[in-house]
Design an enzyme around this catalytic site. Sequence first.
Site, PDB file in Angstrom:
ATOM      1  N   SER A  13       0.866  -1.179   0.000  1.00 41.35           N
ATOM      2  CA  SER A  13       0.000   0.000   0.000  1.00 41.35           C
ATOM      3  C   SER A  13       0.900   1.225   0.000  1.00 41.35           C
ATOM      4  O   SER A  13       1.728   1.363  -0.897  1.00 41.35           O
ATOM      5  CB  SER A  13      -0.950  -0.035   1.200  1.00 41.35           C
ATOM      6  OG  SER A  13      -1.859   1.037   1.150  1.00 41.35           O
ATOM      7  N   HIS A  40      -2.649  -0.809  -3.292  1.00 36.02           N
ATOM      8  CA  HIS A  40      -3.774   0.109  -3.124  1.00 36.02           C
ATOM      9  C   HIS A  40      -3.525   1.371  -3.954  1.00 36.02           C
ATOM     10  O   HIS A  40      -2.482   2.002  -3.826  1.00 36.02           O
ATOM     11  CB  HIS A  40      -3.948   0.479  -1.646  1.00 36.02           C
ATOM     12  CG  HIS A  40      -4.236  -0.718  -0.780  1.00 36.02           C
ATOM     13  ND1 HIS A  40      -3.892  -0.777   0.544  1.00 36.02           N
ATOM     14  CD2 HIS A  40      -4.827  -1.901  -1.066  1.00 36.02           C
ATOM     15  CE1 HIS A  40      -4.271  -1.947   1.044  1.00 36.02           C
ATOM     16  NE2 HIS A  40      -4.835  -2.645   0.077  1.00 36.02           N
ATOM     17  N   ASP A 133      -4.516  -4.523   6.010  1.00 32.73           N
ATOM     18  CA  ASP A 133      -4.835  -5.426   4.906  1.00 32.73           C
ATOM     19  C   ASP A 133      -3.715  -6.457   4.737  1.00 32.73           C
ATOM     20  O   ASP A 133      -2.537  -6.122   4.796  1.00 32.73           O
ATOM     21  CB  ASP A 133      -5.027  -4.626   3.612  1.00 32.73           C
ATOM     22  CG  ASP A 133      -5.652  -5.450   2.505  1.00 32.73           C
ATOM     23  OD1 ASP A 133      -6.372  -6.415   2.807  1.00 32.73           O
ATOM     24  OD2 ASP A 133      -5.429  -5.113   1.322  1.00 32.73           O
TER      25      ASP A 133
END
Length: 193
Positions: A13, A40, A133
């Site tokens: 991310s 992401h 995540d």
Amino acid sequence: MLDSYRIVAIASSAGGIAALGNLLKGLPEDFPVPVLVVQHLDPRHKTVIADVLGRKSRMPVQLAEAGFQAQPSTVYVAPPNFHLLIDGDGVMSLSSSELVHFVRPSADLLFESVAGAFGARAIACVLTGSGSDGGMGVSAIKARGGTVIVQEPDSAEFKGMPHAALATGAVDFVLPLGQIAEVLCGLLEVREL
């Protein structure tokens, strides 16, 4: 008896574009399995991630497409705003189902589909990123006998995702970013660059 790994799934991310570029440049062009990536991204903008990573990688990098079979020596990146999943035949699918931990694509969903499809033949890597995540997903990979690699938090620009993965206790290797490609090559028994 495990005959060989069949897939590598990588999640990142915040700070991930640079980390992914660093990791991919260490993998050879004949890397013997597909590499699936969840990074992401802001869904409001057209993404150039495949082009950016393609300049670092010796393997071709492309956005994942539904219905396509993942091929060895190729990097597939989840498109913005779609979860990336894969089945036991290596066929990818994209889903716009609800956000998971406020994100889509979700590392957890990718890792869970990889665990279900490939079991002990799967490798999951968690790199830099904020949030949690990937934590549930690495547990799924480990529960099915797969291998989990996490970027050592002190070498990560953002430590949230590495810490969340480590907190599961389901991690096989905790490595500085610069050593992950070497370990992947070792696990897959391919020559290093």
